[in-house]
Design a protein around this motif. Structure first.
Motif, PDB file in Angstrom:
ATOM      1  N   CYS A  47       0.799  -1.233   0.000  1.00 29.75           N
ATOM      2  CA  CYS A  47       0.000   0.000   0.000  1.00 29.75           C
ATOM      3  C   CYS A  47       0.829   1.279   0.000  1.00 29.75           C
ATOM      4  O   CYS A  47       0.291   2.352  -0.242  1.00 29.75           O
ATOM      5  N   GLY A  48       2.115   1.196   0.306  1.00 31.99           N
ATOM      6  CA  GLY A  48       2.959   2.385   0.346  1.00 31.99           C
ATOM      7  C   GLY A  48       3.005   3.070   1.702  1.00 31.99           C
ATOM      8  O   GLY A  48       3.715   4.051   1.876  1.00 31.99           O
ATOM      9  N   ILE A  94       8.464   7.434  -3.400  1.00 29.53           N
ATOM     10  CA  ILE A  94       7.719   7.962  -2.248  1.00 29.53           C
ATOM     11  C   ILE A  94       8.507   8.032  -0.945  1.00 29.53           C
ATOM     12  O   ILE A  94       8.016   8.571   0.036  1.00 29.53           O
ATOM     13  N   LYS A  95       9.722   7.532  -0.914  1.00 30.90           N
ATOM     14  CA  LYS A  95      10.507   7.461   0.328  1.00 30.90           C
ATOM     15  C   LYS A  95      10.689   8.824   0.980  1.00 30.90           C
ATOM     16  O   LYS A  95      10.722   8.925   2.197  1.00 30.90           O
ATOM     17  N   GLY A  96      10.775   9.880   0.210  1.00 23.37           N
ATOM     18  CA  GLY A  96      10.973  11.206   0.765  1.00 23.37           C
ATOM     19  C   GLY A  96       9.780  11.745   1.543  1.00 23.37           C
ATOM     20  O   GLY A  96       9.901  12.696   2.298  1.00 23.37           O
ATOM     21  N   LEU A  97       8.637  11.130   1.366  1.00 29.91           N
ATOM     22  CA  LEU A  97       7.437  11.547   2.087  1.00 29.91           C
ATOM     23  C   LEU A  97       7.330  10.772   3.402  1.00 29.91           C
ATOM     24  O   LEU A  97       7.433   9.549   3.387  1.00 29.91           O
ATOM     25  N   PRO A  98       7.085  11.447   4.503  1.00 26.55           N
ATOM     26  CA  PRO A  98       6.886  10.690   5.731  1.00 26.55           C
ATOM     27  C   PRO A  98       5.615   9.861   5.621  1.00 26.55           C
ATOM     28  O   PRO A  98       4.693  10.220   4.882  1.00 26.55           O
ATOM     29  N   PRO A  99       5.533   8.732   6.326  1.00 24.25           N
ATOM     30  CA  PRO A  99       4.371   7.849   6.208  1.00 24.25           C
ATOM     31  C   PRO A  99       3.032   8.552   6.370  1.00 24.25           C
ATOM     32  O   PRO A  99       2.059   8.228   5.673  1.00 24.25           O
ATOM     33  N   GLU A 100       2.947   9.540   7.254  1.00 24.41           N
ATOM     34  CA  GLU A 100       1.669  10.220   7.473  1.00 24.41           C
ATOM     35  C   GLU A 100       1.242  11.126   6.320  1.00 24.41           C
ATOM     36  O   GLU A 100       0.124  11.610   6.276  1.00 24.41           O
ATOM     37  N   ARG A 101       2.124  11.314   5.336  1.00 24.01           N
ATOM     38  CA  ARG A 101       1.793  12.151   4.172  1.00 24.01           C
ATOM     39  C   ARG A 101       1.715  11.364   2.862  1.00 24.01           C
ATOM     40  O   ARG A 101       1.555  11.948   1.808  1.00 24.01           O
ATOM     41  N   ARG A 102       1.865  10.044   2.959  1.00 23.77           N
ATOM     42  CA  ARG A 102       1.857   9.242   1.730  1.00 23.77           C
ATOM     43  C   ARG A 102       0.468   9.013   1.235  1.00 23.77           C
ATOM     44  O   ARG A 102      -0.426   8.565   1.642  1.00 23.77           O
TER      45      ARG A 102
END
Length: 102
Positions: A47-48, A94-102
């Motif tokens: 799911c990312g 997507i790694k540059g995005l923190p999990p709460e913003r994915r």
């Protein structure tokens, strides 16, 4: 209610209900801490999302029949090893995005 899946989806390591190294995403995809940190880069391949430690269901009936003896852990294994090359491409996006913003 959490299924408490019995193994890591990637390496198939046993993750019993009291495993402290079990990690889950918000969809309850289940991996061991080693795979989350060293293979997945804290990015769920399904799911990312990010991962968090899986809670441990009490083994003792302390109150109200809310315990492992009544609500048992799943026995269904979901062994789906991650394609490392495909996951690396997915993570890069997507790694540059923190999990709460994915």
């Amino acid at each position: 209610m959490l299924e408490l899946r019995p193994t890591c989806e990637n390496c198939n390591k046993a993750l019993p209900p009291d495993a402290l190294d079990a990690r889950i995403c918000s969809y309850e995809c289940t991996f061991c801490a080693t795979c989350v940190e060293h293979v997945l880069g804290n990015v769920c391949p399904n799911c990312g999302g990010g991962f968090t430690p899986r809670p441990v269901r009490p083994a003792t009936n302390w109150r109200g029949d809310n315990y492992l003896g009544k609500d048992t852990a799943s026995t269904r294994v979901r062994h789906r090893p991650v394609d490392a090359a495909a996951h690396a491409i997915f993570v890069a996006a997507i790694k540059g995005l923190p999990p709460e913003r994915r």
